[in-house]
Design an enzyme around this catalytic site. Sequence first.
Site, PDB file in Angstrom:
ATOM      1  N   CYS A   1      37.803  45.473  40.460  1.00 34.11           N
ATOM      2  CA  CYS A   1      38.261  44.710  41.632  1.00 34.11           C
ATOM      3  C   CYS A   1      39.639  45.155  42.116  1.00 34.11           C
ATOM      4  O   CYS A   1      39.845  45.409  43.310  1.00 34.11           O
ATOM      5  CB  CYS A   1      38.229  43.215  41.341  1.00 34.11           C
ATOM      6  SG  CYS A   1      39.402  42.633  40.080  1.00 34.11           S
TER       7      CYS A   1
ATOM      8  N   HIS B   1      40.707  38.135  39.279  1.00 33.58           N
ATOM      9  CA  HIS B   1      39.859  38.817  40.262  1.00 33.58           C
ATOM     10  C   HIS B   1      40.580  38.836  41.607  1.00 33.58           C
ATOM     11  O   HIS B   1      41.330  37.910  41.940  1.00 33.58           O
ATOM     12  CB  HIS B   1      38.512  38.105  40.408  1.00 33.58           C
ATOM     13  CG  HIS B   1      37.499  38.881  41.212  1.00 33.58           C
ATOM     14  ND1 HIS B   1      36.983  40.085  40.796  1.00 33.58           N
ATOM     15  CD2 HIS B   1      36.924  38.626  42.422  1.00 33.58           C
ATOM     16  CE1 HIS B   1      36.122  40.537  41.693  1.00 33.58           C
ATOM     17  NE2 HIS B   1      36.073  39.667  42.692  1.00 33.58           N
TER      18      HIS B   1
ATOM     19  N   HIS C   1      34.702  42.925  47.955  1.00 35.08           N
ATOM     20  CA  HIS C   1      35.254  43.000  46.601  1.00 35.08           C
ATOM     21  C   HIS C   1      34.339  43.845  45.726  1.00 35.08           C
ATOM     22  O   HIS C   1      33.217  44.184  46.106  1.00 35.08           O
ATOM     23  CB  HIS C   1      35.417  41.595  46.005  1.00 35.08           C
ATOM     24  CG  HIS C   1      34.119  40.923  45.656  1.00 35.08           C
ATOM     25  ND1 HIS C   1      33.942  40.188  44.513  1.00 35.08           N
ATOM     26  CD2 HIS C   1      32.918  40.878  46.301  1.00 35.08           C
ATOM     27  CE1 HIS C   1      32.707  39.709  44.465  1.00 35.08           C
ATOM     28  NE2 HIS C   1      32.069  40.109  45.535  1.00 35.08           N
TER      29      HIS C   1
END
Length: 268
Positions: A174, A229, A241
């Site tokens: 990520c 994240h 993402h």
Amino acid sequence: MKKKLIAVGVAAMRAEPSGKSELVSQAILNTSVVILDHSTSGWCMVQTPDQYQGWIEDRDMTDWDESSDPQKRMEESQIVQALWTFVRSAPNLSSPARVEVVRGSRLIVNEQIKDWVSVSLPSRPLDKIGGYIPKKAFRDMIRPSLADKIVADARDCLGISYLWGGSTPKGFDCSGLTQAVFLWNRIPLPRDASQQAKIGKFVRPDPDYGNLLPGDLIFFGPTDEKINHVALSIGSRDYIHAGACVEFGRLSSDKQPRLIKRIVPDFI
């Protein structure tokens, strides 16, 4: 302080000096790294320009000198815009590939030969040519704003596989994705999501998230201190993402952010 240049398209950075160790990040061709330590098994502990540390095999690097570092010869070098391509031994697609290169790699350019460009390679310091790359690999896309460029670069990566420790088009985690798309647009970010969450301007979202702008970073985690994240806003509720792969996502009552930061200079 000894430095080396990455001499392969994508070098794996690992937690320990072993090919079986965890991948912590990646370093691309022509990145200059500082050597911090050596192992007896042919690995070096290095620090990349974003201050990240990991072990890279010595065979994936070559000795650094100012004349071979594209960062020291900015007027003679260009950044690869193709997601990935090859430097070949001759200016045609049937010639052998010398090295694979990915977007963001900076290469020293020698001359243009029709639809090809001759470039120098760090693994061949005595070879003035090095290899040839298609001219279109350097062609920058014309986009109206920096934020649009960042989002367009992220869209180019849709479908690329998730890779823990990945930060190149060979695979992303990520924060590797967000770091890459900003770096391609000359905005350096720290490597990890928790580090990226500490920079930029805080954005308090409207109830419908209508004030989120393209290029904003959306962070998730159990607390503000435990971010795990990060996603790239493409405006309002929608984002891109690295999930199972690089994919779209959408904020909802079941998917609420912990923190939103504005990084793009145009909007700060």
